[in-house]
Design an enzyme around this catalytic site. Structure first.
Site, PDB file in Angstrom:
ATOM      1  CE  LYS A   1     -21.341   4.539  30.959  1.00 42.48           C
ATOM      2  NZ  LYS A   1     -22.167   3.509  31.581  1.00 42.48           N
TER       3      LYS A   1
ATOM      4  CE1 TYR B   1     -32.360  31.797  10.975  1.00 37.98           C
ATOM      5  CE2 TYR B   1     -31.320  30.514  12.705  1.00 37.98           C
ATOM      6  CZ  TYR B   1     -31.270  31.115  11.464  1.00 37.98           C
ATOM      7  OH  TYR B   1     -30.132  31.022  10.709  1.00 37.98           O
TER       8      TYR B   1
HETATM    9  C1  LIG Z   1     -22.437   3.681  32.893  1.00 38.32           C
HETATM   10  C2  LIG Z   1     -22.347   2.597  33.881  1.00 38.32           C
HETATM   11  C3  LIG Z   1     -22.006   2.860  35.217  1.00 38.32           C
HETATM   12  C4  LIG Z   1     -21.844   4.253  35.773  1.00 38.32           C
HETATM   13  O1  LIG Z   1     -23.122   4.816  35.991  1.00 38.32           O
HETATM   14  P1  LIG Z   1     -23.275   6.281  36.647  1.00 38.32           P
HETATM   15  O2  LIG Z   1     -24.720   6.395  36.905  1.00 38.32           O
HETATM   16  O3  LIG Z   1     -22.796   7.247  35.618  1.00 38.32           O
HETATM   17  O4  LIG Z   1     -22.432   6.310  37.861  1.00 38.32           O
HETATM   18  C5  LIG Z   1     -21.796   1.780  36.060  1.00 38.32           C
HETATM   19  N1  LIG Z   1     -21.967   0.508  35.625  1.00 38.32           N
HETATM   20  C6  LIG Z   1     -22.336   0.222  34.349  1.00 38.32           C
HETATM   21  C7  LIG Z   1     -22.513  -1.189  33.933  1.00 38.32           C
HETATM   22  C8  LIG Z   1     -22.551   1.256  33.438  1.00 38.32           C
HETATM   23  O5  LIG Z   1     -22.929   0.972  32.188  1.00 38.32           O
END
Ligand SMILES: *Cc1c(COP(=O)(O)O)cnc(C)c1O
Length: 358
Positions: free
Chosen positions: A39, A252
């Site tokens: 994702k 700045y």
């Molecule tokens: C993002 C996500 C993961 C992965 O989590 P990490 O902590 O990055 O390993 C696994 N399961 C679900 C449902 C997620 O949304």
């Protein structure tokens, strides 16, 4: 770092070899196939190269947040299951069906709508304490009819504190087991562990595991049994150098003042690249294998570093995050210096930085 022939001013080196080795570590430790979470453009690293590199691993499929991310994964030629984890709405159904994406559903009305719309495979989301998405573990009776009429291909839960060794993981897993026992039939695919949970238990008790951040080089805290290699290395070149006299300020707001005669290097990356403004006077980077500190406020396109005593010239490469020689600045280090989680550091890297996959 020496890349004198490379014309880029600032970029991210993506070490696909390290990515794959991190995946191999996870699969070996879990003794289960992976459903890599890709994702948010593979946590900002670039979904295309990441998906292509991971195809060599034992895979169940891929996980994304939205239908459009799933379509992007399909466009890369992926034929394995692609699970969409953020709850979908009826307005997503056509895209999900067209791209053969698998929604994660927990709301009885949503399950009814998906199956009535001729939807295909789906996974049952069971909330065991995160209070984010899915049917409550103690309310699965509410979906029993829908599950009986249209059995899901899988069921899963998600841990809220997998990296903290506080007993919550065991509690959530117990709730997950109770919820599964209350279903009319056990779905064939069961899954639960994210990176932190995988790194704490071996082998997995479930059908496959869902790693995200570990793949991309971020470890899972003190109780983890396995550790990742860094994957994303953020580099930027020195584009200007200044000798600053005692009492003169930098950047700045004049928040940094030279206490001794100082050499200041201006580097071609700033907060518009994702190098956060709050790293002003706080961030540490690497130059020729030595640690250098941000001097003054990070600006939109440039950041100044105190390089006093480090021989360097314009065109030299500063590593804002990642490895240089035997030194390492992790995403956790960057996050600790500016009050962000390593997840935000990675996903906050902006598109102006080309991703250079190797
Ligand atoms: C993002 C996500 C993961 C992965 O989590 P990490 O902590 O990055 O390993 C696994 N399961 C679900 C449902 C997620 O949304």
């Amino acid at each position: 770092m020496n890349r004198s022939s490379d014309p880029l001013r600032a970029w991210i080196d993506i070490d696909l070899g390290a990515l794959v080795r991190n995946g191999e570590r996870l699969a070996r430790h879990a003794a289960a196939p992976l459903l890599p979470m890709v994702k948010a453009d593979a946590y900002g690293l670039g979904v295309g190269p990441v998906v292509r590199a991971l195809k060599s691993l034992p895979l169940q499929g891929f996980g994304v947040a939205t239908a459009s991310e799933g379509m992007e994964v399909r466009a890369l030629g992926v034929t394995r299951p692609v699970l969409v984890f953020t709850p979908v709405l009826p307005l997503d159904f056509a895209a999900l069906r067209d791209a053969n994406l698998t929604p994660c559903l927990g709301d009885p009305a949503a399950i009814g709508a998906w199956t009535a719309a001729g939807g295909g495979a789906w996974h049952l989301a069971i909330d065991t304490g995160m209070q984010r998405a899915g049917i409550r573990w103690d309310r699965v009776a509410d979906v029993a009819d829908a599950v009986r009429a249209h059995p899901p291909e899988g069921a899963f839960t998600h841990f809220h504190s997998a990296e903290s060794d506080d007993g919550s993981l065991e509690c959530q897993e117990q709730r997950f087991r109770e919820a599964l026992a209350a279903l009319p039939a056990l779905p064939p695919q069961l899954h639960a562990e994210n990176s932190g949970a995988i790194a704490r238990r071996s082998p997995s008790a479930w059908s496959f595991v869902r790693p995200g951040v570990f793949l991309y080089g971020v470890g899972s805290g003190a109780g983890a049994a396995i550790h990742p290699e860094p994957v994303a290395h953020v580099r930027a070149r020195i584009v200007d150098l200044h000798d600053v006299h005692v009492g003169e300020s930098v950047s700045y707001g004049a928040s940094w003042t030279a206490a001794v005669p100082s050499r200041i290097a201006t580097v071609a990356a700033g907060y518009a690249d994702g190098y956060r403004r709050s790293l002003g006077n706080a961030g540490t980077a690497l130059l020729h294998g030595r640690r250098v500190r941000v001097a003054g406020t990070v600006t939109m396109d440039m950041t100044m570093f105190d390089v006093t005593g480090v021989p360097c010239g314009t065109g030299d490469i500063v590593t804002l995050m990642g490895r240089d020689a035997d030194q390492l600045v992790t995403a956790e280090d960057v996050g600790a210096a500016c009050g962000l989680s390593p997840y935000e550091v990675l996903t906050g890297l902006r598109q102006r930085l080309p991703r250079v996959a190797a």
